[in-house]
Design a protein around this motif. Structure first.
Motif, mmCIF file in Angstrom:
data_model
loop_
_atom_site.group_PDB
_atom_site.id
_atom_site.type_symbol
_atom_site.label_atom_id
_atom_site.label_comp_id
_atom_site.label_asym_id
_atom_site.label_seq_id
_atom_site.Cartn_x
_atom_site.Cartn_y
_atom_site.Cartn_z
ATOM 1 N N UNK A 153 0.846 -1.195 0.000
ATOM 2 C CA UNK A 153 0.000 0.000 0.000
ATOM 3 C C UNK A 153 0.880 1.242 0.000
ATOM 4 N N UNK A 154 0.648 2.138 -0.951
ATOM 5 C CA UNK A 154 1.427 3.378 -0.985
ATOM 6 C C UNK A 154 1.216 4.191 0.288
ATOM 7 N N UNK A 155 -0.002 4.183 0.802
ATOM 8 C CA UNK A 155 -0.281 4.909 2.040
ATOM 9 C C UNK A 155 0.507 4.319 3.202
ATOM 10 N N UNK A 156 0.559 2.992 3.281
ATOM 11 C CA UNK A 156 1.323 2.346 4.354
ATOM 12 C C UNK A 156 2.801 2.712 4.284
ATOM 13 N N UNK A 157 3.343 2.726 3.068
ATOM 14 C CA UNK A 157 4.769 3.018 2.930
ATOM 15 C C UNK A 157 5.063 4.457 3.337
ATOM 16 N N UNK A 158 4.189 5.401 2.951
ATOM 17 C CA UNK A 158 4.385 6.792 3.373
ATOM 18 C C UNK A 158 4.285 6.889 4.891
ATOM 19 N N UNK A 159 3.327 6.172 5.480
ATOM 20 C CA UNK A 159 3.214 6.176 6.934
ATOM 21 C C UNK A 159 4.491 5.638 7.572
ATOM 22 N N UNK A 160 5.109 4.635 6.942
ATOM 23 C CA UNK A 160 6.363 4.096 7.458
ATOM 24 C C UNK A 160 7.470 5.136 7.429
ATOM 25 N N UNK A 161 7.419 6.051 6.455
ATOM 26 C CA UNK A 161 8.423 7.118 6.413
ATOM 27 C C UNK A 161 8.340 8.016 7.644
ATOM 28 N N UNK A 162 7.205 7.988 8.316
ATOM 29 C CA UNK A 162 7.038 8.803 9.517
ATOM 30 C C UNK A 162 7.630 8.179 10.765
ATOM 31 N N UNK A 163 8.327 7.056 10.608
ATOM 32 C CA UNK A 163 8.860 6.350 11.769
ATOM 33 C C UNK A 163 9.676 7.261 12.684
ATOM 34 N N UNK A 164 10.507 8.119 12.111
ATOM 35 C CA UNK A 164 11.356 8.976 12.929
ATOM 36 C C UNK A 164 10.594 10.005 13.741
ATOM 37 N N UNK A 165 9.346 10.293 13.332
ATOM 38 C CA UNK A 165 8.529 11.259 14.068
ATOM 39 C C UNK A 165 7.346 10.611 14.778
ATOM 40 N N UNK A 166 7.179 9.307 14.632
ATOM 41 C CA UNK A 166 5.977 8.648 15.138
ATOM 42 C C UNK A 166 5.822 8.765 16.648
ATOM 43 N N UNK A 167 6.953 8.951 17.352
ATOM 44 C CA UNK A 167 6.860 9.096 18.800
ATOM 45 C C UNK A 167 5.974 10.270 19.198
ATOM 46 N N UNK A 168 5.859 11.266 18.300
ATOM 47 C CA UNK A 168 5.011 12.428 18.635
ATOM 48 C C UNK A 168 3.547 12.025 18.753
ATOM 49 N N UNK A 169 3.150 10.994 17.992
ATOM 50 C CA UNK A 169 1.776 10.514 18.086
ATOM 51 C C UNK A 169 1.607 9.547 19.252
ATOM 52 N N UNK A 170 2.579 8.677 19.431
ATOM 53 C CA UNK A 170 2.443 7.633 20.441
ATOM 54 C C UNK A 170 2.691 8.145 21.854
ATOM 55 N N UNK A 171 3.403 9.276 21.981
ATOM 56 C CA UNK A 171 3.727 9.809 23.300
ATOM 57 C C UNK A 171 3.143 11.202 23.503
ATOM 58 N N UNK A 172 2.046 11.506 22.824
ATOM 59 C CA UNK A 172 1.536 12.879 22.798
ATOM 60 C C UNK A 172 1.212 13.425 24.191
ATOM 61 N N UNK A 173 0.814 12.567 25.133
ATOM 62 C CA UNK A 173 0.462 13.073 26.455
ATOM 63 C C UNK A 173 1.696 13.447 27.265
ATOM 64 N N UNK A 174 2.872 12.945 26.863
ATOM 65 C CA UNK A 174 4.086 13.198 27.621
ATOM 66 C C UNK A 174 4.967 14.267 26.972
ATOM 67 N N UNK A 175 4.649 14.635 25.744
ATOM 68 C CA UNK A 175 5.497 15.566 25.005
ATOM 69 C C UNK A 175 4.909 16.971 25.103
#
Length: 390
Positions: free
Chosen positions: A199-221
């Motif tokens: 999936x092209x969308x999945x691959x683009x989402x994978x490019x966000x790996x370096x910034x994904x912590x902003x979504x997964x840790x939003x309550x702590x950041x």
């Protein structure tokens, strides 16, 4: 690095799949591009046209090292001919909307029935399942859903900016080529063929790996570090030069920030490396004033290799830059009797030869007879011609 023992049946068009199959062709694979007999790949007819071929520049750019076979997959004769080719192929790479290849009778199960070791790759916008799987889309839709566009903002953060490269298309094609090569390696290890859903969308989402912590840790950041602008700081930004051009500075490590300030004679800005708010505005203004004292090219001459500096090149300058020239990223091949056509070369080097410029993009249906004669008799080829299936 050589895939010359592998044959890929390419059922893709325009940009995403053709980019991926071109990479496989660059690495030596025999790529047989299957095109429907009336128009073929749409990119053939997009302007500007490369003379004397009457095919578009986009088509030439992503279809080198391939063969072209015209075949009507909607006809019984065309489908049967395709399956006979697939019986001897190693890879089928398709780019239809989910479900189309099954309705045509050339889906994974159909091909696996004649070739159980086939590597079958389906590239689509959203993947083969999920609520968006049947939705139509183009690159801007994929990068929007995957979050990249929201992080590609104007300098004041006022609106998402549309990327000028088709990012989803290209990384989708590239990741498909990576998965195909991996699947072939897995097959060589004795694990048989497999089905790949990219999936092209999945691959683009994978490019966000370096910034994904902003979504997964939003309550702590902290809130100011959750926004796209958190990636920018006085030490990591773009500055305008005396001639109205731009340079990039990426001195995020202390030693590179100190080196930059020393060469600028602005050690007084040391504390502003990751400044925010008014302090960041002050530091940027001070650095901007410094960079306005020289042209972009003068800065490239002036600053050392230890400053995390690079110019912002205009597109037509990129391939004239000495770094890309030294890496042989611009290659040429003759197309017909016209002037040589320039290509972007294969983007990796290897101690094993990569012959990425074996042949230019094929003419429409150029290899139909030669390829189909491998599996069909002359009588069947004549029948296909009479029924307009090739």
């Amino acid at each position: 690095m050589n895939l010359e023992d592998y044959t890929v049946l390419d059922l893709t068009w325009l940009l995403p799949g053709p980019y991926g199959t071109m990479l496989l062709g660059d690495m030596g694979a025999e790529v047989i591009k299957i095109e429907e007999p009336t128009r073929g790949d749409y990119a053939r007819w997009l302007e500007p046209v490369v003379e004397p071929t009457d095919s578009g520049a986009l088509f030439h750019s992503v279809n080198r090292n391939k063969k072209s076979v015209t075949l009507d997959l909607k006809s019984d004769e065309g489908r049967e001919a395709f399956l006979e080719l697939a019986a001897d192929a190693d890879v089928v790479f398709e780019q239809f909307r989910p479900g189309v290849v099954d309705r045509l009778g050339i889906g994974y199960d159909d091909v696996r029935a004649v070739n159980e070791d086939i590597v079958y790759c389906s590239l689509s916008g959203y993947g083969q399942d999920g609520p968006y799987s049947d939705r139509v889309g183009h690159d801007i839709n994929y990068v929007g859903l995957a979050g990249l566009m929201h992080d590609t903002v104007s300098k004041d953060g006022s609106f998402p900016a549309v990327p000028t490269y088709q990012i989803g298309d290209k990384v989708g094609g590239m990741f498909s080529a990576f998965m195909i090569a991996s699947a072939l390696l897995d097959r060589e290890a004795g694990n048989g063929g497999q089905y790949l859903d990219v999936s092209m969308t999945d691959v683009v989402a994978s490019l966000g790996t370096g910034q994904s912590w902003r979504a997964f840790m939003s309550e702590e950041v902290p809130e100011d570090e959750q926004s796209p602008s958190a990636m920018t700081a006085p030490c990591y930004d773009v500055y305008e030069t005396k001639d109205g051009e731009y340079v990039t500075i990426a001195a995020r490590e202390d030693k590179f920030w100190e080196q930059l300030l020393e060469e600028l004679g602005r050690e007084d800005l040391a504390e502003y490396q990751f400044a925010t708010g008014a302090d960041a505005e002050y530091a940027r203004e001070e650095l901007q004033a410094e960079f306005e004292t020289r042209t972009r090219d003068e800065w490239e001459e002036y600053l050392s290799d230890e400053t995390m500096f690079a110019p912002v090149n205009e597109f037509d300058e990129v391939f004239e830059h000495p770094q890309l020239e030294s890496r042989e990223m611009v290659r040429e091949m003759d197309v017909g009797d016209g002037d040589p056509f320039s290509y972007v070369g294969f983007p990796a080097k290897s101690s094993s030869d990569i012959d990425d410029m074996r042949s230019p993009a094929p003419e429409f249906g150029e290899h139909t007879h030669d390829v189909l004669s491998r599996v069909l008799s002359e009588d069947r080829l004549t029948e296909l011609e009479e029924n307009d299936a090739i």
